[in-house]
Design an enzyme around this catalytic site. Structure first.
Site, PDB file in Angstrom:
ATOM      1  CG  ASP A 214      -1.992   0.932   1.245  1.00  0.00           C
ATOM      2  OD1 ASP A 214      -2.169   1.982   0.687  1.00  0.00           O
ATOM      3  OD2 ASP A 214      -3.220   0.316   1.480  1.00  0.00           O
TER       4      ASP A 214
ATOM      5  NE  ARG B 261     -15.282   1.038  -8.812  1.00  0.00           N
ATOM      6  CZ  ARG B 261     -16.070   0.691  -7.895  1.00  0.00           C
ATOM      7  NH1 ARG B 261     -15.913  -0.622  -7.625  1.00  0.00           N
ATOM      8  NH2 ARG B 261     -16.455   1.270  -7.020  1.00  0.00           N
TER       9      ARG B 261
ATOM     10  CG  ASP C 245     -17.976  -8.783  -7.562  1.00  0.00           C
ATOM     11  OD1 ASP C 245     -18.607  -9.514  -8.056  1.00  0.00           O
ATOM     12  OD2 ASP C 245     -17.902  -7.961  -6.901  1.00  0.00           O
TER      13      ASP C 245
ATOM     14  CD  GLU D 221     -17.720  -4.159 -13.343  1.00  0.00           C
ATOM     15  OE1 GLU D 221     -16.916  -4.959 -13.005  1.00  0.00           O
ATOM     16  OE2 GLU D 221     -18.190  -3.223 -12.451  1.00  0.00           O
TER      17      GLU D 221
ATOM     18  CG  HIS E  15     -19.361  -4.477  -9.204  1.00  0.00           C
ATOM     19  ND1 HIS E  15     -18.772  -3.580  -9.992  1.00  0.00           N
ATOM     20  CD2 HIS E  15     -19.440  -4.087  -7.918  1.00  0.00           C
ATOM     21  CE1 HIS E  15     -18.149  -2.700  -9.187  1.00  0.00           C
ATOM     22  NE2 HIS E  15     -18.605  -2.856  -7.985  1.00  0.00           N
TER      23      HIS E  15
END
Ligand code: NAI
Length: 329
Positions: free
Chosen positions: A175, A234, A258, A263, A295
């Site tokens: 991160d 995303r 997902d 999408e 999603h």
């Protein structure tokens, strides 16, 4: 105050109507249309619009909303990569979102995808339904004592890190900021080290210029052979064509998505009777080690209720000129 609620699904209406009683100053009109430059005109006479991840909240949309007198855009989601925040600021339109409504909802789907891909649950389910009780093509690996690499250790990444620790995994993280809540069990490493060391890589950072296509053929080649990759964040974090190349090279034990680049036209539509001519999704689904969901990370009862409450509170805060951590513009 009146909200025009774009792209309303039955479950949206249920969750928002169930909390509306606590917000007597607010009225909601639900419509099926998606928010975009053409449909923004419908918001004339409304104080606010409510939109989701698939909306187009770009400069042209915001310009029309401003002309129609809309003062506030209420995003009923955490991500806001589809909002031109600079334009909103320039026009004086307040934009609020719902960060961290239920990090566990998304993290639990991420581990579900990892497990489903690893143990080929989608195949196992169909096999048994057809009286095929063989174990052919179902072998997976233990997650216990393997290394989980969490990219983005904010609210959802932290929840995923805790779940992975619960599985007895070693957890490493990458991160731009270290999360102090995780210091007891997460070892922070560089992105390259995370790619090289992880058996499971789960993406939980937002989509920004700096994270766009962070998973591409170069980063895929740095991963261990037999890695499991999960993306619940995303779609555009992963360059799909390169992912397909990596899958064809045999890099992945499993891939759980997902979210994926293509999408937008799919979420949340029934396209089962369409011939999807140029579909990359179909290409992805042709691989035996890939599972794709549409999603649905946010889609739990607890998350929907929290989204509804926070979204309506966001409108009251906007009316009262109250700045909160939910402000995007
Ligand atoms: P958060 O803001 O709590 O955490 C995001 C983390 O990513 C932060 O720690 C931040 O420092 C880190 N980050 C920023 N730039 C980075 C970079 N270049 N490299 C690595 N890390 C970086 O956000 P939260 O609530 O954990 O959500 C994460 C993402 O999950 C959201 O941006 C959204 O796109 C996605 N999401 C997906 C849902 C679904 O239904 N599948 C539902 C909710 C969120």
């Amino acid at each position: 105050m009146k909200i025009l609620f774009y792209c309303a699904k039955t479950y949206d209406q249920k969750s928002f109507n169930s909390v509306l009683g606590s917000f007597p100053d607010i009225e909601i009109e639900y419509i099926e249309e998606e928010l975009g430059p053409r449909t923004a005109v419908m918001a004339e006479g409304f104080d606010a619009v409510c939109a989701f991840v698939s909306a187009d909240v770009s400069s042209p949309t915001l310009t029309v909303l401003k002309e129609k007198g809309v003062k506030c855009v209420l995003m009923r989601c955490a991500g806001f990569n589809n909002v031109d925040t600079d334009k909103a600021k320039e026009l004086g339109i307040i934009v609020k979102r719902v960060p961290g409504y239920s990090p566990e909802a998304v993290a639990e789907l991420a581990i579900a995808l990892a497990l489903a891909a690893n143990r080929r649950l989608y195949k196992a389910y169909n096999k048994v339904r057809e009286n095929d009780f063989s174990l052919r093509n179902l072998r997976g690996v233990n997650l216990y004592q393997k290394t989980a690499g969490i990219v983005g250790t904010g609210k959802i990444g932290a929840a995923m890190a805790r779940i992975c620790r619960g599985f007895g995994m070693k957890v490493i993280g990458y991160d731009v900021y270290e999360n102090p809540d995780l210091k007891d069990f997460v070892e922070y490493v560089s992105l390259d080290a995370l790619l090289e060391r992880s058996d499971l890589i789960s993406l939980h950072c937002p989509l920004l210029d700096s994270t766009y296509h962070m998973i591409n053929i170069d980063t895929i080649k740095k991963m261990k052979d037999g890695v499991i990759l999960v993306n619940t964040s995303r779609g555009a974090l992963v360059k799909t064509d390169d992912l397909i190349e990596g899958i064809r090279l045999g890099k992945f034990l499993g891939v759980g998505l997902d979210v994926y680049e293509e999408e937008t036209g799919n979420v949340f539509n029934d396209r089962s009777d369409e011939i999807m001519e140029h579909s990359v999704t179909a290409r992805l689904l042709s691989f035996p080690n890939v599972i794709v969901t549409s999603h649905q990370g946010f889609y739990t009862m607890e998350a929907l209720e929290a989204i509804a409450e926070t979204t309506l509170q966001n409108l009251l805060d906007a009316r009262d000129g109250k700045k909160t951590p939910n402000d995007v513009a």
